[in-house]
Design a protein around this motif. Structure first.
Motif, PDB file in Angstrom:
ATOM      1  N   PRO A   3      10.216 -60.871 -54.554  1.00 19.98           N
ATOM      2  CA  PRO A   3       8.957 -61.429 -55.073  1.00 19.98           C
ATOM      3  C   PRO A   3       9.204 -62.694 -55.884  1.00 19.98           C
ATOM      4  N   HIS A   4       8.208 -63.581 -55.848  1.00 20.36           N
ATOM      5  CA  HIS A   4       8.304 -64.767 -56.689  1.00 20.36           C
ATOM      6  C   HIS A   4       7.915 -64.430 -58.122  1.00 20.36           C
ATOM      7  N   LEU A   5       7.430 -63.197 -58.310  1.00 22.85           N
ATOM      8  CA  LEU A   5       7.122 -62.695 -59.643  1.00 22.85           C
ATOM      9  C   LEU A   5       8.077 -61.554 -59.970  1.00 22.85           C
ATOM     10  N   ARG A  30      -0.153 -62.693 -66.781  1.00 21.62           N
ATOM     11  CA  ARG A  30      -0.700 -62.467 -65.447  1.00 21.62           C
ATOM     12  C   ARG A  30      -0.014 -61.288 -64.766  1.00 21.62           C
ATOM     13  N   ARG A  31      -0.817 -60.292 -64.377  1.00 20.59           N
ATOM     14  CA  ARG A  31      -0.289 -59.117 -63.685  1.00 20.59           C
ATOM     15  C   ARG A  31      -1.167 -58.811 -62.477  1.00 20.59           C
ATOM     16  N   LYS A  32      -0.548 -58.326 -61.418  1.00 25.52           N
ATOM     17  CA  LYS A  32      -1.277 -57.988 -60.197  1.00 25.52           C
ATOM     18  C   LYS A  32      -0.729 -56.695 -59.601  1.00 25.52           C
ATOM     19  N   LEU A  33      -1.651 -55.939 -59.013  1.00 21.43           N
ATOM     20  CA  LEU A  33      -1.291 -54.760 -58.241  1.00 21.43           C
ATOM     21  C   LEU A  33      -1.460 -55.118 -56.767  1.00 21.43           C
ATOM     22  N   ASN A  34      -0.413 -54.919 -55.974  1.00 15.05           N
ATOM     23  CA  ASN A  34      -0.414 -55.353 -54.572  1.00 15.05           C
ATOM     24  C   ASN A  34      -0.153 -54.174 -53.647  1.00 15.05           C
ATOM     25  N   LEU A  35      -0.778 -54.253 -52.470  1.00 13.18           N
ATOM     26  CA  LEU A  35      -0.548 -53.271 -51.421  1.00 13.18           C
ATOM     27  C   LEU A  35      -0.176 -54.023 -50.142  1.00 13.18           C
ATOM     28  N   PHE A  36       1.003 -53.695 -49.591  1.00 17.20           N
ATOM     29  CA  PHE A  36       1.508 -54.337 -48.383  1.00 17.20           C
ATOM     30  C   PHE A  36       1.589 -53.308 -47.256  1.00 17.20           C
ATOM     31  N   THR A  37       1.438 -53.766 -46.029  1.00 16.08           N
ATOM     32  CA  THR A  37       1.710 -52.925 -44.868  1.00 16.08           C
ATOM     33  C   THR A  37       3.138 -53.176 -44.394  1.00 16.08           C
ATOM     34  N   ILE A  38       3.756 -52.141 -43.833  1.00 18.07           N
ATOM     35  CA  ILE A  38       5.137 -52.224 -43.359  1.00 18.07           C
ATOM     36  C   ILE A  38       5.179 -51.809 -41.892  1.00 18.07           C
ATOM     37  N   GLU A  39       5.884 -52.575 -41.091  1.00 18.87           N
ATOM     38  CA  GLU A  39       6.106 -52.249 -39.685  1.00 18.87           C
ATOM     39  C   GLU A  39       7.603 -52.095 -39.441  1.00 18.87           C
ATOM     40  N   ILE A  40       7.930 -51.368 -38.372  1.00 18.08           N
ATOM     41  CA  ILE A  40       9.325 -51.121 -38.026  1.00 18.08           C
ATOM     42  C   ILE A  40       9.578 -51.655 -36.627  1.00 18.08           C
ATOM     43  N   VAL A  41      10.542 -52.534 -36.506  1.00 20.36           N
ATOM     44  CA  VAL A  41      10.913 -53.131 -35.222  1.00 20.36           C
ATOM     45  C   VAL A  41      12.184 -52.449 -34.718  1.00 20.36           C
ATOM     46  N   PRO A  42      12.167 -51.881 -33.506  1.00 21.31           N
ATOM     47  CA  PRO A  42      13.383 -51.256 -32.968  1.00 21.31           C
ATOM     48  C   PRO A  42      14.539 -52.244 -32.936  1.00 21.31           C
ATOM     49  N   GLY A  43      15.688 -51.784 -33.398  1.00 21.70           N
ATOM     50  CA  GLY A  43      16.864 -52.623 -33.420  1.00 21.70           C
ATOM     51  C   GLY A  43      16.986 -53.510 -34.645  1.00 21.70           C
ATOM     52  N   TYR A  44      15.920 -53.565 -35.427  1.00 23.19           N
ATOM     53  CA  TYR A  44      15.954 -54.392 -36.634  1.00 23.19           C
ATOM     54  C   TYR A  44      15.674 -53.569 -37.879  1.00 23.19           C
ATOM     55  N   GLY A  45      14.579 -52.826 -37.868  1.00 24.58           N
ATOM     56  CA  GLY A  45      14.234 -52.026 -39.020  1.00 24.58           C
ATOM     57  C   GLY A  45      12.890 -52.408 -39.612  1.00 24.58           C
ATOM     58  N   PRO A  46      12.599 -51.968 -40.831  1.00 25.94           N
ATOM     59  CA  PRO A  46      11.294 -52.226 -41.439  1.00 25.94           C
ATOM     60  C   PRO A  46      11.206 -53.614 -42.059  1.00 25.94           C
ATOM     61  N   PHE A  47       9.974 -54.126 -42.088  1.00 23.86           N
ATOM     62  CA  PHE A  47       9.723 -55.383 -42.773  1.00 23.86           C
ATOM     63  C   PHE A  47       8.272 -55.385 -43.249  1.00 23.86           C
ATOM     64  N   ILE A  48       7.977 -56.170 -44.275  1.00 26.35           N
ATOM     65  CA  ILE A  48       6.619 -56.286 -44.802  1.00 26.35           C
ATOM     66  C   ILE A  48       5.817 -57.176 -43.868  1.00 26.35           C
ATOM     67  N   ASP A  77       3.740 -53.643 -58.569  1.00 24.58           N
ATOM     68  CA  ASP A  77       3.104 -54.134 -59.798  1.00 24.58           C
ATOM     69  C   ASP A  77       3.939 -55.323 -60.255  1.00 24.58           C
ATOM     70  N   THR A  78       3.375 -56.530 -60.136  1.00 22.38           N
ATOM     71  CA  THR A  78       4.130 -57.744 -60.446  1.00 22.38           C
ATOM     72  C   THR A  78       3.465 -58.495 -61.590  1.00 22.38           C
ATOM     73  N   GLN A  79       4.246 -59.350 -62.223  1.00 21.35           N
ATOM     74  CA  GLN A  79       3.703 -60.136 -63.331  1.00 21.35           C
ATOM     75  C   GLN A  79       4.488 -61.428 -63.522  1.00 21.35           C
ATOM     76  N   VAL A  80       3.806 -62.385 -64.185  1.00 24.62           N
ATOM     77  CA  VAL A  80       4.430 -63.639 -64.611  1.00 24.62           C
ATOM     78  C   VAL A  80       4.313 -63.686 -66.127  1.00 24.62           C
ATOM     79  N   GLY A  81       5.452 -63.712 -66.798  1.00 23.53           N
ATOM     80  CA  GLY A  81       5.433 -63.715 -68.259  1.00 23.53           C
ATOM     81  C   GLY A  81       4.785 -62.454 -68.796  1.00 23.53           C
ATOM     82  N   THR A  82       3.913 -62.607 -69.784  1.00 18.13           N
ATOM     83  CA  THR A  82       3.229 -61.469 -70.383  1.00 18.13           C
ATOM     84  C   THR A  82       1.719 -61.531 -70.182  1.00 18.13           C
TER      85      THR A  82
END
Length: 479
Positions: free
Chosen positions: A158-160, A191-209, A184-189
């Motif tokens: 993450p960039h945060l 800005r805070r954000k709650l994030n939800l990502f989906t994950i997929e799995i590619v055969p031969g490679y594995g999971p990625f966001i 749960d990410t933040q910048v300093g004290t």
């Protein structure tokens, strides 16, 4: 006489031969219901007949539904025959190395990883996600590479700053397996954000966001994510702080629409020690332990005929049933059997597995099956059956099929032991537990701390601290 014998022999040779190939397919399918899954999968090599039968879609869908083995919910229309067969066979292999078949299960494989234990997750019992706040790595625990622990893939950078990161999976109502990452990410004290990502799995490679599907601005004073609960309909993100200050974030797993459960304030003079959530396909159950002495259980129907919307398009849920009892002072709970409407009682029945505090102590507990009945008038009645007494400070890790089967572990840190168990609420002969101790001669098992368990695949992840205070992650498979 010789001539007569010859004539009889000729008659017998002309008589039609009867064998299994002459039986109707319907009869053969009935016979196969009594054959163990692991024996069935090798029958297709016996003859062309069994090869044809055991590639029949109807057979595997029916077998998946009838077999009393803990496995992901199903079958659903969108699940392929290949998927159902692979899942059922894999679950059967674990079961043969689990109670009641095996008193002391033995790992079929074991790998260790020298890594941090923060933000620990495991995806499909194979890919281990772990790391610190600026960088999370993905390890393939099934890799044949002997140096798999030295060459992981970068999974999330993450960039945060990531205060919390965890991957969770769920089988949706339509049978689709969904994998999410919550951060749960933040910048300093500020800005805070709650994030939800989906994950997929590619055969031969594995999971990625694969996508960023939900975000929510948080207050700087947000206490942080405590745990994430999933169900076939909802995903619930609970905070560490009081509900009045940090209410749970509830999201639909398919549409990512946000929900708000109207949870009444606690009675005056009562303190909520902690809150637990269970999401079924039709209801959200919220249990709060009050002052450590009694449980307040509230049931929220998810599909309501009259829905209300707030200004930010959050769907509001109201409780339909409420119960307050000192008999169910829970620690953890799982759905044993999902909601089912009963015509006789005009109510909805839900079976749960609870680890319950004893009536006179908070140190000794038991594992119970609790049968809830939600009547038409808004009341909740229940019956409780104790299965086993639990060790002190026990932690219960389990996965449920939602159709009456659960496979799990009861872990005790002080007693340094784990008790594997299996529950079948329709067949008490299939309900049993065993015991396996940590190996004191193994340098990696001096202080095991089980933290993750995939009950469908029989995979246990433990954080192990050696006598030299070095930390390892140990991954054991029981399939």
């Amino acid at each position: 006489m010789p001539h007569r014998l010859t004539r009889l022999s000729t008659q017998n040779s002309l008589a039609p031969t009867k064998n299994i190939h002459h039986l109707p397919d319907e009869v053969l399918f009935i016979i196969l219901e009594f054959v163990d899954v692991l024996d069935v999968v090798v029958l297709y090599k016996v003859s062309k007949l069994f090869h044809r039968l055991l590639h029949d879609e109807w057979y595997w869908r029916t077998s998946y539904k009838r077999r009393r083995i803990p496995r992901p919910p199903g079958p659903f229309e969108g699940q392929s025959t290949t998927y159902l067969r692979e899942i059922l066979v894999r679950s059967a292999r674990v079961q043969h190395n689990w109670p009641p078949f095996a008193r002391s299960p033995n790992p079929t494989s074991r790998v260790t990883l020298q890594s941090a234990k923060q933000n620990l997750s495991i995806i499909q019992g194979r890919w281990l996600i772990t790391g610190d706040s600026p960088l999370l790595l993905c390890y393939d625990t099934c890799s044949s590479d002997p140096d798999w622990d030295t060459s992981p893939q970068v999974f999330y950078q993450p960039h945060l700053q990531a205060n919390f990161f965890r991957c969770v999976s769920v089988t949706a109502e339509d049978g689709q397996e969904l994998i999410f990452a919550v951060s749960d990410t933040q910048v300093g004290t500020v800005r805070r954000k709650l994030n939800l990502f989906t994950i997929e799995i590619v055969p031969g490679y594995g999971p990625f966001i694969s996508g960023h599907v939900f975000t929510l601005d948080l207050q700087p004073r947000y206490s942080g994510v405590w745990t994430v609960t999933t169900g076939p309909r909802l995903l619930v993100i609970s905070a560490k702080g009081p509900e009045q200050e940090d209410p749970p974030v509830i999201v639909d797993v398919k549409t990512f629409q946000r929900f708000h459960a109207v949870i009444p304030p606690l009675p005056r003079g009562h303190l909520g020690m902690f809150t637990s959530f269970i999401s079924t396909s039709s209801h959200l159950l919220v249990a709060r332990l009050l002052n450590g002495s009694e449980t307040l259980l509230q049931v929220f129907p998810i599909s309501q005929t009259q829905s209300e919307w707030s200004t930010d398009d959050v769907r509001v849920l109201y409780p339909s049933h409420v119960m307050r009892t000192p008999e169910l002072r829970f620690r953890t709970w799982h759905v044993l059997r999902g909601p089912k409407y009963e015509t006789l009682t005009a109510g909805i029945r839900i079976a749960l597995m609870l680890s319950v505090f004893a009536p006179t102590s908070v140190d000794v507990a038991s594992l119970d099956i609790v049968d809830l009945l939600l009547d038409a008038g808004g009341s909740i009645s229940f019956t409780s059956e104790m299965l086993w007494a639990l060790p002190r400070d026990a932690t219960v890790l389990a996965d449920s099929s939602h159709d009456g089967c659960i496979r799990g572990l009861i872990c005790s840190r002080n007693e340094r032991q784990s008790m594997p168990f299996m529950i079948d609420d329709q067949d008490k002969n299939s309900t049993g537990y065993g015991l396996f101790m940590s190996d004191n001669n193994d340098r990696l098992s001096s202080r095991p701390d089980p933290v993750l368990f995939d009950g469908y695949r029989g995979v246990l992840c433990s954080v192990v601290v050696t006598e030299r205070r070095r930390s390892f992650i140990e991954v054991m498979r029981f399939g």
